[in-house]
Design an enzyme around this catalytic site. Structure first.
Site, PDB file in Angstrom:
ATOM      1  N   PRO A  10      40.682  32.765  39.508  1.00 31.14           N
ATOM      2  CA  PRO A  10      40.667  32.429  40.932  1.00 31.14           C
ATOM      3  C   PRO A  10      40.560  33.803  41.782  1.00 31.14           C
ATOM      4  CG  PRO A  10      42.629  31.864  40.325  1.00 31.14           C
ATOM      5  CD  PRO A  10      42.059  31.978  38.976  1.00 31.14           C
ATOM      6  N   ASN A  11      39.771  33.701  42.574  1.00 33.04           N
ATOM      7  CA  ASN A  11      39.697  34.957  43.641  1.00 33.04           C
ATOM      8  C   ASN A  11      39.019  36.109  42.962  1.00 33.04           C
ATOM      9  OD1 ASN A  11      41.040  33.602  45.817  1.00 33.04           O
ATOM     10  ND2 ASN A  11      42.805  33.655  44.722  1.00 33.04           N
ATOM     11  N   ARG A  18      38.029  41.984  48.163  1.00 35.19           N
ATOM     12  CA  ARG A  18      39.550  41.617  48.116  1.00 35.19           C
ATOM     13  C   ARG A  18      40.548  42.474  48.075  1.00 35.19           C
ATOM     14  NH1 ARG A  18      42.439  38.803  43.079  1.00 35.19           N
ATOM     15  NH2 ARG A  18      44.043  37.851  44.279  1.00 35.19           N
ATOM     16  N   TYR A  23      42.726  46.135  44.328  1.00 30.69           N
ATOM     17  CA  TYR A  23      41.796  45.637  43.037  1.00 30.69           C
ATOM     18  C   TYR A  23      40.486  46.602  43.088  1.00 30.69           C
ATOM     19  CZ  TYR A  23      44.791  41.620  43.171  1.00 30.69           C
ATOM     20  OH  TYR A  23      46.015  40.887  43.010  1.00 30.69           O
ATOM     21  N   ASN A  72      41.315  37.555  32.280  1.00 33.69           N
ATOM     22  CA  ASN A  72      42.036  37.450  33.550  1.00 33.69           C
ATOM     23  C   ASN A  72      42.251  36.323  34.348  1.00 33.69           C
ATOM     24  OD1 ASN A  72      43.247  38.475  35.928  1.00 33.69           O
ATOM     25  ND2 ASN A  72      42.261  40.077  36.208  1.00 33.69           N
ATOM     26  N   ALA A  75      45.839  34.473  39.515  1.00 32.93           N
ATOM     27  CA  ALA A  75      47.280  33.997  39.942  1.00 32.93           C
ATOM     28  C   ALA A  75      47.658  32.966  38.797  1.00 32.93           C
ATOM     29  CB  ALA A  75      46.970  33.255  41.199  1.00 32.93           C
ATOM     30  N   GLU A  96      44.739  39.485  27.144  1.00 30.47           N
ATOM     31  CA  GLU A  96      45.010  39.209  28.711  1.00 30.47           C
ATOM     32  C   GLU A  96      44.837  40.561  29.584  1.00 30.47           C
ATOM     33  OE1 GLU A  96      49.436  38.099  29.387  1.00 30.47           O
ATOM     34  OE2 GLU A  96      49.005  37.944  31.435  1.00 30.47           O
ATOM     35  N   HIS A  98      44.962  42.497  33.409  1.00 29.10           N
ATOM     36  CA  HIS A  98      45.181  42.482  35.005  1.00 29.10           C
ATOM     37  C   HIS A  98      44.690  43.539  35.284  1.00 29.10           C
ATOM     38  CE1 HIS A  98      47.529  38.650  34.627  1.00 29.10           C
ATOM     39  NE2 HIS A  98      47.981  39.178  33.558  1.00 29.10           N
ATOM     40  N   ARG A 105      54.879  44.709  40.992  1.00 27.32           N
ATOM     41  CA  ARG A 105      54.658  44.155  42.143  1.00 27.32           C
ATOM     42  C   ARG A 105      55.753  42.886  42.590  1.00 27.32           C
ATOM     43  NH1 ARG A 105      48.472  42.290  42.241  1.00 27.32           N
ATOM     44  NH2 ARG A 105      48.899  41.673  44.519  1.00 27.32           N
TER      45      ARG A 105
HETATM   46  C1  DQA Z   1      45.740  39.739  38.834  1.00 33.81           C
HETATM   47  C2  DQA Z   1      47.082  39.926  39.064  1.00 33.81           C
HETATM   48  C3  DQA Z   1      47.471  38.592  39.775  1.00 33.81           C
HETATM   49  O1  DQA Z   1      48.949  38.488  40.034  1.00 33.81           O
HETATM   50  C4  DQA Z   1      46.989  38.133  40.827  1.00 33.81           C
HETATM   51  O2  DQA Z   1      47.403  36.821  41.221  1.00 33.81           O
HETATM   52  C5  DQA Z   1      45.454  38.220  40.631  1.00 33.81           C
HETATM   53  C6  DQA Z   1      44.690  39.386  40.062  1.00 33.81           C
HETATM   54  C7  DQA Z   1      45.088  41.233  38.576  1.00 33.81           C
HETATM   55  O3  DQA Z   1      44.043  41.337  37.867  1.00 33.81           O
HETATM   56  O4  DQA Z   1      45.686  42.586  38.792  1.00 33.81           O
HETATM   57  O5  DQA Z   1      44.570  37.369  41.272  1.00 33.81           O
HETATM   58  O6  DQA Z   1      45.337  39.156  37.832  1.00 33.81           O
END
Ligand code: DQA
Length: 140
Positions: A10-11, A18, A23, A72, A75, A96, A98, A105
């Site tokens: 998501p997002n 964003r 990011y 990825n 959240a 995985e 990020h 964080r």
């Molecule tokens: C994320 C880190 C997560 O904590 C966050 O909710 C994201 C992006 C990252 O790519 O740094 O949406 O996965």
């Protein structure tokens, strides 16, 4: 030809717009084009969803043939038992990724339902983490 699926949670469809300080300012579609150019001999696919169950389905679909998944879960990393279970259920290796350094964080980002089931985790290296994950899956 190796076959690798990239799955974003998501997002991440808002990447580039964003929180660019965290990011970056590149959207994933643009970055995906550069990944395809970098790995012309790999069959790369890309799927993004904001819906948890759709991500579970995508993991299941990519999970039994091909050479691996780069995920990825965004959240959902920190909340989704279902995504962790899906990764435990499949055959192909999972990396995985990020973009941000989740360990630097908020404390709620320290928990991952995915890490223990993944071959490994890359965090904090920006979009380059996807490229490094693909290289690992190719060389594995
Ligand atoms: C994320 C880190 C997560 O904590 C966050 O909710 C994201 C992006 C990252 O790519 O740094 O949406 O996965």
């Amino acid at each position: 030809m190796k076959k690798i699926a990239i799955i974003n949670g998501p997002n991440l469809n808002l990447l580039g717009k964003r929180e660019p300080g965290i990011y970056g300012s590149t959207d994933f579609e643009t970055y995906f084009e550069s990944l395809k150019a970098l790995f012309p001999n790999v069959r790369l696919s890309y799927f993004q969803s904001n819906v948890e169950g759709e991500l579970v389905t995508a993991i299941q679909q990519a999970g039994f043939d091909g050479d691996g998944i780069v995920i990825n879960p965004a959240a959902y990393t920190h909340t989704s038992v279902a995504i962790g279970d899906a990764i435990a259920a499949i055959k192909v290796p999972v990396v995985e990724v990020h973009i941000s350094n989740v360990h630097a964080r908020e404390s709620f980002r320290q928990l991952s339902h995915v890490s223990a089931k993944a071959a490994g985790t890359i965090a904090g290296l920006g979009l380059q983490g996807y490229e490094l994950a693909i290289r690992y899956l190719i060389n594995r």
